[in-house]
Design a protein around this motif. Structure first.
Motif, short mmCIF file in Angstrom:
data_model
loop_
_atom_site.label_atom_id
_atom_site.label_comp_id
_atom_site.label_asym_id
_atom_site.label_seq_id
_atom_site.Cartn_x
_atom_site.Cartn_y
_atom_site.Cartn_z
N ILE A 1 -1.05 48.99 25.90
CA ILE A 1 0.07 49.29 25.01
C ILE A 1 0.47 50.72 25.34
CG2 ILE A 1 0.83 49.56 22.62
CD1 ILE A 1 -1.45 47.58 21.85
N GLY A 2 1.66 50.87 25.89
CA GLY A 2 2.01 52.21 26.36
C GLY A 2 3.46 52.56 26.11
N GLN A 3 3.67 53.87 26.02
CA GLN A 3 5.02 54.38 25.79
C GLN A 3 5.77 54.43 27.13
OE1 GLN A 3 4.83 58.14 23.85
NE2 GLN A 3 6.84 57.94 22.94
N CYS A 4 7.02 54.02 27.11
CA CYS A 4 7.83 54.01 28.33
C CYS A 4 9.17 54.68 28.05
CB CYS A 4 8.09 52.58 28.78
SG CYS A 4 6.61 51.67 29.18
N TRP A 5 9.78 55.20 29.09
CA TRP A 5 11.06 55.90 28.95
C TRP A 5 12.07 55.33 29.93
CZ3 TRP A 5 6.27 57.92 28.50
CH2 TRP A 5 6.00 58.69 27.38
N ARG A 6 13.26 55.04 29.42
CA ARG A 6 14.34 54.58 30.31
C ARG A 6 15.63 55.22 29.82
NH1 ARG A 6 13.24 48.06 31.20
NH2 ARG A 6 11.00 48.27 31.47
N TYR A 7 16.39 55.77 30.76
CA TYR A 7 17.67 56.35 30.37
C TYR A 7 18.66 55.21 30.23
CZ TYR A 7 21.22 59.80 29.67
OH TYR A 7 22.21 60.55 29.10
N GLU A 8 18.60 54.52 29.09
CA GLU A 8 19.41 53.32 28.83
C GLU A 8 20.56 53.65 27.90
OE1 GLU A 8 18.60 49.50 28.65
OE2 GLU A 8 16.41 49.53 28.69
N ARG A 9 21.57 52.78 27.88
CA ARG A 9 22.57 52.86 26.84
C ARG A 9 21.90 52.30 25.60
NH1 ARG A 9 26.89 50.13 24.81
NH2 ARG A 9 26.25 48.19 25.83
N MET A 10 21.88 53.10 24.53
CA MET A 10 21.12 52.66 23.36
C MET A 10 21.89 51.63 22.55
SD MET A 10 18.89 55.83 22.18
CE MET A 10 20.16 57.05 22.05
N THR A 11 21.25 50.48 22.33
CA THR A 11 21.85 49.42 21.52
C THR A 11 20.75 48.95 20.57
OG1 THR A 11 21.16 47.83 23.18
CG2 THR A 11 23.44 48.59 23.31
N ARG A 12 21.08 47.93 19.76
CA ARG A 12 20.06 47.41 18.86
C ARG A 12 18.92 46.83 19.70
NH1 ARG A 12 20.54 42.56 14.54
NH2 ARG A 12 18.83 43.23 13.24
N VAL B 1 9.49 33.16 36.11
CA VAL B 1 10.05 34.27 35.33
C VAL B 1 10.33 33.74 33.92
CG1 VAL B 1 11.05 35.89 37.01
CG2 VAL B 1 12.24 33.75 36.52
N PHE B 2 10.16 34.58 32.92
CA PHE B 2 10.40 34.10 31.55
C PHE B 2 10.85 35.22 30.63
CE2 PHE B 2 6.36 35.84 30.09
CZ PHE B 2 5.52 35.69 31.18
N GLU B 3 11.53 34.83 29.58
CA GLU B 3 12.06 35.79 28.61
C GLU B 3 12.05 35.19 27.21
OE1 GLU B 3 14.92 38.68 31.12
OE2 GLU B 3 15.96 37.28 29.79
N GLY B 4 11.58 35.95 26.25
CA GLY B 4 11.59 35.51 24.85
C GLY B 4 12.95 35.84 24.25
N PHE B 5 13.54 34.89 23.52
CA PHE B 5 14.88 35.14 22.96
C PHE B 5 14.95 34.62 21.53
CE2 PHE B 5 16.74 30.83 22.89
CZ PHE B 5 15.75 30.14 23.60
N ASP B 6 15.85 35.23 20.71
CA ASP B 6 16.02 34.74 19.34
C ASP B 6 17.06 33.63 19.37
OD1 ASP B 6 18.18 36.70 19.75
OD2 ASP B 6 18.71 36.18 17.70
N LYS B 7 16.80 32.57 18.63
CA LYS B 7 17.66 31.38 18.74
C LYS B 7 19.04 31.60 18.14
CE LYS B 7 14.31 27.99 20.02
NZ LYS B 7 13.51 26.81 19.73
N GLU B 8 19.19 32.64 17.29
CA GLU B 8 20.53 32.92 16.78
C GLU B 8 21.38 33.62 17.84
OE1 GLU B 8 20.43 35.17 13.17
OE2 GLU B 8 19.92 33.41 11.97
N GLY B 9 20.73 34.12 18.86
CA GLY B 9 21.45 34.76 19.96
C GLY B 9 22.04 36.13 19.60
N ARG C 1 18.75 41.34 21.93
CA ARG C 1 18.39 41.41 23.36
C ARG C 1 17.06 40.69 23.57
NH1 ARG C 1 20.66 46.06 26.15
NH2 ARG C 1 19.23 45.40 27.79
N ALA C 2 16.64 40.58 24.84
CA ALA C 2 15.37 39.86 25.11
C ALA C 2 14.22 40.49 24.32
CB ALA C 2 15.08 39.93 26.60
#
Ligand code: HAM
Length: 412
Positions: free
Chosen positions: A87-98, A259-267, A270-271
């Protein structure tokens, strides 16, 4: 922090149930560890800089390259298979969204040394176990599955040079973010002809294994793997969480198989999590190829989902006793009672300043403590303290010994 600790506790507990060992890596790594040439977003999002020694370094955007390096470093001394979680902290210069932040934590589980989909199924089972543990059902969440071998066989069919495989995957993954025309243009730049690009992009709409079999033939490795994966998941009892979806490719260059991704069924979100098989990552660092697969599960989207579903736990601090000396001269005695209660395993809040009785009651109420222990000199002279049960409002004078015995039995 309460929420984060609770979440990490669930991650740890699931990892423990699956007999994984916890590992950790440095948060600051050499930049070269994360720089790949396939045009991935993650490489463009590095928090990188030069250190005082003139070395190019980066805060880690993910844990997988560090894990691969550690396995390489251990070499033959490490008996395979290895089942590790971190369990680790990660950093990405991303556009911040929900659900996407510049700084996040990731729970990772990885299995090295198992070439078959048996490994993937264990990992998927761990993810499902986690969802169930926090109250999420297969009505809320699903896991989309595909295999990069689907794309690989299409590329072979269209005679795309194998060297472009990773870069093609990274481009194809953008299909939902940029227009189809832009994707096609990027594919052309990689030497994929127009017809081939069309063929590849059309194949992404396949949503059933039967359809995939029709496209790739019964002998296809991708079809065989996926069928076996679904059949094993059926055996484990979680197949209802899985959906085959050929459009899942994932944006990281190193995946080679499932490859796999967990998603919310309401769509709406994000993943939730994502992973896959990366059998050739070790050789890109100069080691021997080692079968490997794993996933990363962030701390952001899951919290949004739990919030939406009203599943966030209340996480009130649980306080068994508040100890309150009514007179300052009784502070050493209050210290003694507190120590004995804590030795019995009770959570004790000792009031550290001289306060009025009314304040102590309010404080106890605010903290939702179970009992209040009052030390007054007349009771103390009789070897007693006054104990008030804060839910029943009953109070009694009891001896210190009795208090400690009761505390011990309540914690047994
Ligand atoms: P990833 O898809 O880049 O994969 O990230 C995995 C998960 O980390 C995402 O599904 C999401 O939950 C979380 N995550 C990623 N970026 C952010 C962000 N900016 N803010 C919040 N959460 C985020 C990997 O990182 C692979 N290394 C996973 C893996 C492990 N594959 C094999 N082993």
């Amino acid at each position: 922090m309460r929420l984060r600790s609770w979440l990490f506790q669930q991650f740890r507990e699931v990892s423990r149930l699956f007999a994984f060992e916890e590992v950790d890596f440095p948060v600051l790594e050499s930049e070269a560890l994360f720089v790949r040439k396939a045009g991935e977003e993650i490489t463009q999002q590095l928090y990188n800089f030069e250190d005082k020694g003139g070395r190019r370094v980066s805060l880690r955007p993910e844990l997988t390259p560090s894990l691969a390096r550690l396995v390489l470093q251990k070499g033959k001394a490490l008996p395979l298979p290895v089942k590790w979680f971190a369990i680790g902290q990660c950093w990405r210069y991303e556009r911040m969204t929900r659900g996407r932040r510049r700084e996040h934590y990731q729970w990772n589980m990885d299995i090295l040394g198992i070439p078959g989909v048996e490994a993937e199924v264990e990992l998927l089972s761990a993810i499902v176990t986690f969802f169930k543990k926090v109250g999420i059902s297969s009505n809320d969440v699903g896991i989309k599955i595909s295999s990069r071998k689907v794309l690989q066989s299409l590329l072979e069919r269209f005679e795309v040079p194998p060297g472009s495989f990773a870069a093609v995957c990274v481009v194809v993954d953008k299909v939902e973010k940029i227009t189809r025309k832009e994707v096609e243009e990027e594919l052309l730049k990689l030497g994929v002809l127009k017809d081939a690009a069309d063929g590849i992009l059309n194949a992404l709409s396949v949503r059933s294994l039967t359809e995939l079999e029709g496209l790739l033939g019964t002998e296809s490795e991708a079809v065989r793997d996926l069928k076996q994966l679904f059949s094993l998941a059926n055996g484990y009892g979680f197949a209802d969480w899985l959906v085959f979806d050929a459009s899942v490719v994932r944006g990281l260059a190193y995946y080679t198989g499932t490859v796999f991704e967990g998603f919310d069924k309401e769509g709406k979100l994000r993943a939730i999590c994502g992973g896959g098989r990366y059998d050739r990552l070790l050789s890109t660092f100069g080691g021997e190829d080692t079968p490997a697969c794993g996933f990363g599960f962030g701390d952001a989207v899951i919290v949004e989902l739990l919030k939406d579903r009203g599943l966030l736990p209340s996480l009130q601090q649980e306080i068994d006793f508040i100890v309150f000396p009514l007179e300052e001269v009784l502070r050493p005695q209050a210290g003694l009672v507190t120590t004995k209660l804590r030795e019995a395993g009770c959570v004790v809040e000792l009031i550290l300043e001289s306060k009025k009785m009314k304040w102590a009651f309010k404080h106890a109420e605010r903290l939702q403590a179970k009992q209040l222990v009052l030390l007054g000199s007349s009771e103390w002279e009789r070897g007693c303290v006054r104990v008030k049960n804060l839910s029943s409002r009953e109070e009694e004078d009891i001896s210190i010994d009795e208090l400690i015995t009761k505390a011990n039995t309540s914690k047994e």
